[in-house]
Design a protein around this motif. Structure first.
Motif, mmCIF file in Angstrom:
data_model
loop_
_atom_site.group_PDB
_atom_site.id
_atom_site.type_symbol
_atom_site.label_atom_id
_atom_site.label_comp_id
_atom_site.label_asym_id
_atom_site.label_seq_id
_atom_site.Cartn_x
_atom_site.Cartn_y
_atom_site.Cartn_z
ATOM 1 N N SER A 145 17.168 80.639 93.497
ATOM 2 C CA SER A 145 15.835 80.906 92.959
ATOM 3 C C SER A 145 14.914 79.760 93.333
ATOM 4 O O SER A 145 15.173 78.600 92.974
ATOM 5 C CB SER A 145 15.892 81.063 91.438
ATOM 6 O OG SER A 145 16.691 82.179 91.092
ATOM 7 N N LEU A 146 13.833 80.086 94.028
ATOM 8 C CA LEU A 146 12.932 79.069 94.562
ATOM 9 C C LEU A 146 11.595 79.092 93.850
ATOM 10 O O LEU A 146 10.994 80.151 93.660
ATOM 11 C CB LEU A 146 12.701 79.300 96.061
ATOM 12 C CG LEU A 146 11.839 78.242 96.761
ATOM 13 C CD1 LEU A 146 12.640 76.971 96.976
ATOM 14 C CD2 LEU A 146 11.319 78.772 98.095
ATOM 15 N N ALA A 147 11.143 77.892 93.464
ATOM 16 C CA ALA A 147 9.763 77.680 93.046
ATOM 17 C C ALA A 147 9.110 76.818 94.121
ATOM 18 O O ALA A 147 9.685 75.810 94.547
ATOM 19 C CB ALA A 147 9.702 76.982 91.689
ATOM 20 N N ALA A 148 7.931 77.203 94.583
ATOM 21 C CA ALA A 148 7.242 76.457 95.636
ATOM 22 C C ALA A 148 5.758 76.371 95.315
ATOM 23 O O ALA A 148 5.191 77.304 94.725
ATOM 24 C CB ALA A 148 7.453 77.111 96.996
ATOM 25 N N VAL A 149 5.137 75.267 95.738
ATOM 26 C CA VAL A 149 3.704 75.060 95.499
ATOM 27 C C VAL A 149 3.078 74.456 96.744
ATOM 28 O O VAL A 149 3.595 73.479 97.305
ATOM 29 C CB VAL A 149 3.451 74.134 94.289
ATOM 30 C CG1 VAL A 149 1.950 73.876 94.110
ATOM 31 C CG2 VAL A 149 4.037 74.738 93.016
ATOM 32 N N GLY A 150 1.955 75.050 97.171
ATOM 33 C CA GLY A 150 1.209 74.539 98.313
ATOM 34 C C GLY A 150 -0.199 74.153 97.893
ATOM 35 O O GLY A 150 -0.819 74.843 97.080
ATOM 36 N N THR A 151 -0.700 73.043 98.421
ATOM 37 C CA THR A 151 -2.040 72.560 98.064
ATOM 38 C C THR A 151 -2.797 72.158 99.328
ATOM 39 O O THR A 151 -2.270 72.182 100.438
ATOM 40 C CB THR A 151 -1.960 71.356 97.115
ATOM 41 O OG1 THR A 151 -1.210 70.313 97.763
ATOM 42 C CG2 THR A 151 -1.280 71.724 95.806
ATOM 43 N N ALA A 152 -4.051 71.762 99.129
ATOM 44 C CA ALA A 152 -4.904 71.214 100.198
ATOM 45 C C ALA A 152 -4.940 72.162 101.396
ATOM 46 O O ALA A 152 -5.306 73.321 101.251
ATOM 47 C CB ALA A 152 -4.453 69.818 100.582
ATOM 48 N N ASP A 153 -4.550 71.680 102.590
ATOM 49 C CA ASP A 153 -4.634 72.508 103.793
ATOM 50 C C ASP A 153 -3.395 73.377 104.001
ATOM 51 O O ASP A 153 -3.261 74.033 105.041
ATOM 52 C CB ASP A 153 -4.871 71.640 105.031
ATOM 53 C CG ASP A 153 -3.740 70.629 105.251
ATOM 54 O OD1 ASP A 153 -2.791 70.589 104.439
ATOM 55 O OD2 ASP A 153 -3.830 69.865 106.230
ATOM 56 N N LEU A 154 -2.484 73.397 103.019
ATOM 57 C CA LEU A 154 -1.293 74.246 103.022
ATOM 58 C C LEU A 154 -0.319 73.926 104.154
ATOM 59 O O LEU A 154 0.483 74.768 104.551
ATOM 60 C CB LEU A 154 -1.685 75.734 103.083
ATOM 61 C CG LEU A 154 -2.585 76.229 101.950
ATOM 62 C CD1 LEU A 154 -2.949 77.692 102.164
ATOM 63 C CD2 LEU A 154 -1.909 76.043 100.594
ATOM 64 N N THR A 155 -0.372 72.720 104.655
ATOM 65 C CA THR A 155 0.587 72.306 105.676
ATOM 66 C C THR A 155 1.827 71.660 105.053
ATOM 67 O O THR A 155 2.789 71.375 105.755
ATOM 68 C CB THR A 155 -0.056 71.327 106.665
ATOM 69 O OG1 THR A 155 -0.533 70.180 105.955
ATOM 70 C CG2 THR A 155 -1.220 71.987 107.404
#
Length: 208
Positions: A145-155
């Motif tokens: 089970s994965l939790a993931a978070v992307g911010t800013a320019d999503l790189t």
């Protein structure tokens, strides 16, 4: 000597012969053929296809296909897909150019995918819930089970894997802090995982 009437009749016959040659394709005494330039039709995409040379304009690249896709307030879009044998792959589209980024592997696994893939946007932050497991697509509980978070320019994506877990049910912001909280509630436990700009904390299990 020809009379005036005979000259007129001869001239008329010459005109008829010339007209017939043009109507039959412009064939002259040397076998030369006349050529013309045709205007090529526009296709549905607004491009032009040339038939005279056999050349064809390249069509616009098709939009990628995802298992889940969501838009950000600034006009960008994010899409994710389970790719068999690879894991979770992400792409995002620029708001100004409309160009999709190259595929990025967020989490690598060869385990079978589950049915659901959840994307949520909170301001400019993207949260993801994804699960994998043997026969999980047919209803068996996930094993990854994965939790993931992307911010800013999503790189860059922060990820947290929880093994042998039934999966996160929801994700929501924590007040106005900018933090996010992944949760799952059972009859016995409240399981939660907090994310901040420093990354993920440890999973907490709180008796109910």
């Amino acid at each position: 000597m020809r009379t005036h009437g005979e000259r007129l009749r001869a001239l008329a016959g010459a005109v008829l012969l010339l007209g017939g040659a043009v109507a039959c394709g412009g064939q002259g005494g040397r076998g030369a053929s006349a050529t013309g330039t045709a205007t090529a039709p526009a296709t549905a995409e607004g491009t032009t296809t040339g038939r005279g040379t056999g050349a064809q304009a390249s069509p616009a690249a098709p939009a990628p296909r995802f298992d889940a896709e969501i838009g950000l307030p600034d006009g960008r879009r994010v899409g994710m897909a389970y790719v068999e044998g690879r894991g979770l792959v992400e792409r995002h589209r620029d708001a100004d150019t409309g160009v999709w980024s190259a595929p990025r592997l967020v989490y690598a696994t060869a385990t079978d995918r589950c049915q659901s893939l959840t994307l949520k946007v909170f301001d400019a932050t993207v949260a993801v819930i994804a699960d994998w497991g043997d026969y999980c697509y047919d209803g068996e509980p996930p094993m990854e089970s994965l939790a993931a978070v992307g911010t800013a320019d999503l790189t860059r994506w922060d990820t947290k894997l929880t093994a042998s877990f039934d999966g996160w049910s929801k994700v929501a912001p924590v007040g106005s802090s900018g933090d996010l909280l992944f949760t799952r509630v059972s009859t016995e436990w409240l399981t939660r995982l907090r994310w901040s700009t420093d990354g993920f904390a440890e999973v907490e299990e709180i008796p109910r």
